[in-house]
Design a protein around this motif. Sequence first.
Motif, mmCIF file in Angstrom:
data_model
loop_
_atom_site.group_PDB
_atom_site.id
_atom_site.type_symbol
_atom_site.label_atom_id
_atom_site.label_comp_id
_atom_site.label_asym_id
_atom_site.label_seq_id
_atom_site.Cartn_x
_atom_site.Cartn_y
_atom_site.Cartn_z
ATOM 1 N N ALA A 122 0.812 -1.219 0.000
ATOM 2 C CA ALA A 122 0.000 0.000 0.000
ATOM 3 C C ALA A 122 0.849 1.275 0.000
ATOM 4 O O ALA A 122 0.328 2.361 -0.248
ATOM 5 N N GLY A 123 2.150 1.184 0.266
ATOM 6 C CA GLY A 123 2.985 2.387 0.371
ATOM 7 C C GLY A 123 2.706 3.107 1.682
ATOM 8 O O GLY A 123 1.944 2.633 2.525
ATOM 9 N N GLY A 124 3.340 4.266 1.875
ATOM 10 C CA GLY A 124 3.176 4.998 3.126
ATOM 11 C C GLY A 124 3.657 4.176 4.308
ATOM 12 O O GLY A 124 3.044 4.160 5.365
ATOM 13 N N ILE A 125 4.788 3.493 4.117
ATOM 14 C CA ILE A 125 5.248 2.549 5.146
ATOM 15 C C ILE A 125 6.764 2.638 5.332
ATOM 16 O O ILE A 125 7.497 2.860 4.363
ATOM 17 N N VAL A 126 7.206 2.489 6.576
ATOM 18 C CA VAL A 126 8.629 2.320 6.858
ATOM 19 C C VAL A 126 8.765 0.944 7.506
ATOM 20 O O VAL A 126 8.113 0.664 8.515
ATOM 21 N N MET A 127 9.558 0.084 6.891
ATOM 22 C CA MET A 127 9.716 -1.277 7.410
ATOM 23 C C MET A 127 11.190 -1.514 7.695
ATOM 24 O O MET A 127 12.030 -1.191 6.867
ATOM 25 N N ASP A 128 11.496 -2.048 8.874
ATOM 26 C CA ASP A 128 12.904 -2.323 9.163
ATOM 27 C C ASP A 128 13.142 -3.801 9.430
ATOM 28 O O ASP A 128 12.238 -4.519 9.856
ATOM 29 N N GLY A 129 14.373 -4.250 9.094
ATOM 30 C CA GLY A 129 14.705 -5.663 9.288
ATOM 31 C C GLY A 129 16.074 -5.982 8.748
ATOM 32 O O GLY A 129 17.024 -5.211 8.926
ATOM 33 N N ARG A 130 16.204 -7.151 8.118
ATOM 34 C CA ARG A 130 17.498 -7.586 7.572
ATOM 35 C C ARG A 130 17.413 -7.772 6.049
ATOM 36 O O ARG A 130 18.408 -7.700 5.365
ATOM 37 N N ASP A 131 16.215 -8.069 5.556
ATOM 38 C CA ASP A 131 16.051 -8.448 4.147
ATOM 39 C C ASP A 131 14.945 -7.634 3.478
ATOM 40 O O ASP A 131 14.352 -8.067 2.503
ATOM 41 N N ILE A 132 14.665 -6.461 4.006
ATOM 42 C CA ILE A 132 13.528 -5.697 3.476
ATOM 43 C C ILE A 132 13.858 -5.165 2.074
ATOM 44 O O ILE A 132 13.078 -5.352 1.135
ATOM 45 N N GLY A 133 15.030 -4.562 1.921
ATOM 46 C CA GLY A 133 15.406 -4.014 0.620
ATOM 47 C C GLY A 133 15.761 -5.082 -0.397
ATOM 48 O O GLY A 133 15.627 -4.879 -1.602
ATOM 49 N N THR A 134 16.210 -6.243 0.067
ATOM 50 C CA THR A 134 16.658 -7.284 -0.864
ATOM 51 C C THR A 134 15.555 -8.269 -1.233
ATOM 52 O O THR A 134 15.480 -8.740 -2.360
ATOM 53 N N VAL A 135 14.672 -8.591 -0.281
ATOM 54 C CA VAL A 135 13.706 -9.682 -0.514
ATOM 55 C C VAL A 135 12.246 -9.249 -0.321
ATOM 56 O O VAL A 135 11.395 -9.524 -1.165
ATOM 57 N N VAL A 136 11.953 -8.581 0.785
ATOM 58 C CA VAL A 136 10.543 -8.298 1.118
ATOM 59 C C VAL A 136 9.982 -7.223 0.189
ATOM 60 O O VAL A 136 8.933 -7.419 -0.431
#
Length: 227
Positions: A122-136
Amino acid sequence: MAKRIAIAIDGPAGAGKSTMAKWLAERLGYVYVDTGAMYRAVTLYMLEKGVSPAAEAAVCAALPAIRLDLTHTPQGDRIVVNGTDVTAAIRTPEVSAAVSQVSSYACVRALLVERQREWGAAGGIVMDGRDIGTVVLPEAELKIFLTASVRVRALRRLAQWQQEYPDRPQELAAVEEGIRARDRADSERKISPLRQAEDAVLVNTDELTPEETLARLLTLAKKVTTC
Ligand code: DC
């Protein structure tokens, strides 16, 4: 009006991802999703049910019984497992020690990544983790890789811990060793290891205050949302 984008923040344990992601989301009026809290909640569930984190088949078999909810309340974001608020319980050293193993299993990742992608779409989101930019969220419009030295991360973790649990002292050396072990496990696992996406912006926070880091991230976000 500015675009409502997806922002992925990845990096090692204790780099300040959660604080930054939360602040950034607040400033932008976005939803914040702490994916580490989801892996921690699954891990806590296994420990409480007596399922060994080392027993992959048993962990996978127990998964369907977990109902995981993230709720945004005026008192802050809460994580709820089968109706019980586990926001505080997922931060103990016991959970921290077992979470890398539980989060290395394909069945666990498949389940949680599916949820994370639904939220991210949906956008309008900040997500943090280990694989967010690469996989999620590989299509996220802004990717940040937030890092800091092991010593600085350990000092921050210790300060946070002492504030929350003044009656449960921990040694700096033990916190440092825990961070090193988790870095190793998170970076060396076969599925979705921790690594910087090619198009991620690297931000080292060793010399930055949280406010300075936030200012840097806001500048990066503004560049993307206004172009
Ligand atoms: O960010 P954190 O320390 O709360 O994360 C806990 C653990 O969960 C971390 O050691 C690795 C795992 N994790 C993961 O594998 N993938 C994510 N997207 C987020 C966390």
